[in-house]
Design a protein around this motif. Structure first.
Motif, PDB file in Angstrom:
ATOM      1  N   ALA A 302      76.130  87.198  36.503  1.00 49.71           N
ATOM      2  CA  ALA A 302      76.373  87.812  37.808  1.00 49.71           C
ATOM      3  C   ALA A 302      75.092  87.853  38.641  1.00 49.71           C
ATOM      4  O   ALA A 302      75.144  87.792  39.882  1.00 49.71           O
ATOM      5  CB  ALA A 302      76.933  89.220  37.634  1.00 49.71           C
ATOM      6  N   VAL A 303      73.938  87.930  37.966  1.00 48.62           N
ATOM      7  CA  VAL A 303      72.654  87.943  38.682  1.00 48.62           C
ATOM      8  C   VAL A 303      72.484  86.652  39.478  1.00 48.62           C
ATOM      9  O   VAL A 303      72.055  86.668  40.643  1.00 48.62           O
ATOM     10  CB  VAL A 303      71.487  88.136  37.696  1.00 48.62           C
ATOM     11  N   LEU A 308      72.452  83.976  44.935  1.00 52.73           N
ATOM     12  CA  LEU A 308      73.013  83.025  45.887  1.00 52.73           C
ATOM     13  C   LEU A 308      73.552  83.707  47.138  1.00 52.73           C
ATOM     14  O   LEU A 308      73.814  83.044  48.152  1.00 52.73           O
ATOM     15  CB  LEU A 308      74.134  82.221  45.225  1.00 52.73           C
ATOM     16  N   LEU A 309      73.716  85.023  47.090  1.00 53.48           N
ATOM     17  CA  LEU A 309      74.162  85.767  48.262  1.00 53.48           C
ATOM     18  C   LEU A 309      73.028  86.029  49.246  1.00 53.48           C
ATOM     19  O   LEU A 309      73.261  86.560  50.334  1.00 53.48           O
ATOM     20  CB  LEU A 309      74.783  87.100  47.828  1.00 53.48           C
ATOM     21  N   ALA A 310      71.815  85.658  48.870  1.00 49.13           N
ATOM     22  CA  ALA A 310      70.659  85.819  49.755  1.00 49.13           C
ATOM     23  C   ALA A 310      70.818  84.918  50.984  1.00 49.13           C
ATOM     24  O   ALA A 310      71.698  84.054  51.016  1.00 49.13           O
ATOM     25  CB  ALA A 310      69.380  85.472  48.998  1.00 49.13           C
ATOM     26  N   PRO A 311      69.995  85.101  52.011  1.00 50.39           N
ATOM     27  CA  PRO A 311      70.085  84.247  53.213  1.00 50.39           C
ATOM     28  C   PRO A 311      70.145  82.765  52.859  1.00 50.39           C
ATOM     29  O   PRO A 311      69.471  82.305  51.933  1.00 50.39           O
ATOM     30  CB  PRO A 311      68.819  84.605  53.979  1.00 50.39           C
ATOM     31  N   PHE A 318      68.371  76.916  45.239  1.00 46.88           N
ATOM     32  CA  PHE A 318      67.717  76.431  44.021  1.00 46.88           C
ATOM     33  C   PHE A 318      67.529  77.562  43.015  1.00 46.88           C
ATOM     34  O   PHE A 318      67.844  77.420  41.826  1.00 46.88           O
ATOM     35  CB  PHE A 318      66.375  75.784  44.351  1.00 46.88           C
ATOM     36  N   ALA A 319      67.042  78.715  43.475  1.00 49.61           N
ATOM     37  CA  ALA A 319      66.808  79.837  42.561  1.00 49.61           C
ATOM     38  C   ALA A 319      68.124  80.356  41.986  1.00 49.61           C
ATOM     39  O   ALA A 319      68.262  80.541  40.768  1.00 49.61           O
ATOM     40  CB  ALA A 319      66.064  80.954  43.288  1.00 49.61           C
ATOM     41  N   GLY A 320      69.092  80.592  42.873  1.00 47.29           N
ATOM     42  CA  GLY A 320      70.360  81.152  42.427  1.00 47.29           C
ATOM     43  C   GLY A 320      71.130  80.237  41.490  1.00 47.29           C
ATOM     44  O   GLY A 320      71.645  80.671  40.460  1.00 47.29           O
ATOM     45  N   TYR A 378      89.503  82.223  52.502  1.00 40.98           N
ATOM     46  CA  TYR A 378      89.695  83.350  53.415  1.00 40.98           C
ATOM     47  C   TYR A 378      88.388  84.011  53.850  1.00 40.98           C
ATOM     48  O   TYR A 378      88.286  84.515  54.973  1.00 40.98           O
ATOM     49  CB  TYR A 378      90.601  84.398  52.767  1.00 40.98           C
ATOM     50  N   PHE A 379      87.393  84.029  52.961  1.00 39.08           N
ATOM     51  CA  PHE A 379      86.180  84.795  53.243  1.00 39.08           C
ATOM     52  C   PHE A 379      84.890  83.983  53.165  1.00 39.08           C
ATOM     53  O   PHE A 379      83.787  84.541  53.277  1.00 39.08           O
ATOM     54  CB  PHE A 379      86.082  85.990  52.282  1.00 39.08           C
ATOM     55  N   GLY A 380      84.996  82.684  52.919  1.00 41.35           N
ATOM     56  CA  GLY A 380      83.807  81.845  52.878  1.00 41.35           C
ATOM     57  C   GLY A 380      83.032  81.951  51.576  1.00 41.35           C
ATOM     58  O   GLY A 380      83.518  82.498  50.578  1.00 41.35           O
ATOM     59  N   ALA A 381      81.795  81.446  51.604  1.00 45.33           N
ATOM     60  CA  ALA A 381      80.975  81.385  50.398  1.00 45.33           C
ATOM     61  C   ALA A 381      80.713  82.771  49.818  1.00 45.33           C
ATOM     62  O   ALA A 381      80.700  82.947  48.591  1.00 45.33           O
ATOM     63  CB  ALA A 381      79.651  80.689  50.711  1.00 45.33           C
ATOM     64  N   HIS A 382      80.517  83.769  50.677  1.00 46.12           N
ATOM     65  CA  HIS A 382      80.247  85.116  50.166  1.00 46.12           C
ATOM     66  C   HIS A 382      81.453  85.677  49.426  1.00 46.12           C
ATOM     67  O   HIS A 382      81.303  86.387  48.420  1.00 46.12           O
ATOM     68  CB  HIS A 382      79.845  86.042  51.311  1.00 46.12           C
TER      69      HIS A 382
END
Length: 414
Positions: A302-303, A308-311, A318-320, A378-382
């Motif tokens: 989950a981390v 990946l939810l960062a800007p 790459f990090a996520g 419905y809600f995109g990548a987030h």
């Protein structure tokens, strides 16, 4: 639910066998791992280069997904007549022969025959997977099983990287028949290690006589155990599915990452990290509760989703994604360990149950992939990423709450 607070494997073998060593199962799974790397990475490249359309390649990919989803229909054969080590070698030999025949046919003119041969190879290699599962369940103690699960998945993912890299390197230097020889040899040789395992003859001597009645008794034994029931519930839960893994490349453009970045990040580095993440399972003590370590692995996954939810910029992707892939390997290792815990060492049809439970967990993965695809719509990548992370967070919270409520003084090593 009180049984959730019990420790891991309750049927510890009386003595810790020196052989097979846990690392041996990282070698024995290589025939399957190399085949997966071949069909998912190297083969599409070679087919595209030879003029096969992307539509045909995608149709082939879908067809080759069928054997791992339905393997529980034929893998019970591993528990009868012959020793599992013998089935493993025969399956690797047969699959190697099929790949040897298939490689020279790579191209548009023999495409349908190629698909049939590779489909049969995948079906036969399911016996390698089932044999490994049965051998891990019946020849190792609880401590050894946890380590073997880590090595097993490391070999699976590492073999995928090796198979893809080998074929792509050879494709620039030798003919297709030569590639077939190399692949066949490298698929068969690791399997021969199975012949060194001291394994008693199978309990079931008949193909079908009494099998279903015996499996019914085994099923009742599994369901009577609260510990095993809870483990099965976890296997079909949203935890540890790592469902966003095949969807990550589709999100790359939103972070400004091009195709070359996806190739190196999700392909080369991703395969290495999946193998490395699997080996993190070696750090988990064998007497820890496998259900808790399973949902704990999901928590680490989950981390990656939350990073990946960062800007949306390349560094976030790459990090996520690298964290996600590393922890996905860890999740796979703990999933195998949990499956072995359910099978135990008191079930005669160990390979059959190992395959059936694996198929059950695959259904959970497919369901989560579908759900996350809907959330993306419905809600995109987030929406996709929050759904992926929420499944792990929710199940982890439920399990920890159950432990605290029903056994406040419980210790993992108990």
């Amino acid at each position: 639910m009180n049984d959730l607070a019990n420790g891991g494997h309750q049927n510890e073998l009386s003595t810790e066998r020196r052989w097979p060593a846990p690392w041996a199962f990282g070698v024995l799974i290589l025939p399957l791992g190399m085949f997966i790397g071949f069909i998912w990475t190297a083969l599409p490249f070679l087919l595209s280069k030879s003029g096969v359309s992307v539509e045909q390649i995608s149709r082939m990919a879908a067809i080759l997904q069928i054997p791992p989803m339905l393997m529980f229909l034929w893998t019970p054969v591993v528990d009868v007549r012959l020793r599992r080590r013998t089935w493993l070698v025969l399956a690797a030999l047969s699959a190697a022969a099929l790949v040897f025949i298939a490689c020279p046919l790579i191209g548009a003119s023999n495409f349908n025959v190629l698909v049939v041969l590779l489909f049969l190879s995948g079906a036969v290699l399911a016996l390698v997977y089932a044999s490994c599962g049965g051998l891990m369940a019946t020849t190792l103690s609880a401590t050894g099983q946890g380590k073997a699960a880590a090595w097993n998945q490391a070999g699976n993912f590492g073999g995928g990287v090796l198979g893809a890299a080998l074929v792509l390197w050879l494709a620039q230097r030798v003919s297709l028949p030569s590639i077939g020889i190399a692949m066949a040899a490298l698929m068969l040789l690791p399997a021969l290690l199975a012949l060194t395992i001291s394994e008693p003859p199978p309990i079931s001597s008949y193909w079908f006589r009494g099998r279903f009645a015996e499996m019914g008794r085994e099923a009742r034994a599994v369901l009577r155990s609260p510990r095993r029931r809870w483990s099965i519930l976890l296997m079909i839960s949203p935890a540890c599915t790592c469902a966003a893994q095949p969807l990550l490349p589709a999100l790359a453009s939103r972070y400004g990452v091009d195709a070359q970045g996806v190739l190196w990040n999700n392909g080369v580095a991703g395969g290495i990290l999946l193998a490395a993440g699997s080996l993190l399972g070696l750090l988990v003590p064998g007497d820890w509760d496998r259900r808790l370590t399973y949902v704990g692995a999901g928590l680490t996954n989950a981390v990656g989703a939350m990073v990946l939810l960062a800007p949306s910029r390349p560094s976030s992707y790459f990090a996520g994604s690298l964290i996600y892939l590393l922890t996905a390997g860890f999740c796979q290792a703990r999933a195998v360990a949990l499956t072995l815990d359910v099978v135990g060492n008191d079930i005669g049809d160990a390979s059959t149950w190992f395959s059936a439970l694996t198929a059950l967990s695959v259904m959970a993965v497919v369901s989560m992939i579908w759900l996350e695809g809907q959330m993306y719509h419905y809600f995109g990548a987030h929406g996709l990423l929050w759904t992926d992370a929420a499944g792990n967070l929710l199940v982890f919270a439920i399990v920890v709450t159950a432990l605290l409520v029903h056994s406040p003084s419980h210790r993992l090593s108990q």
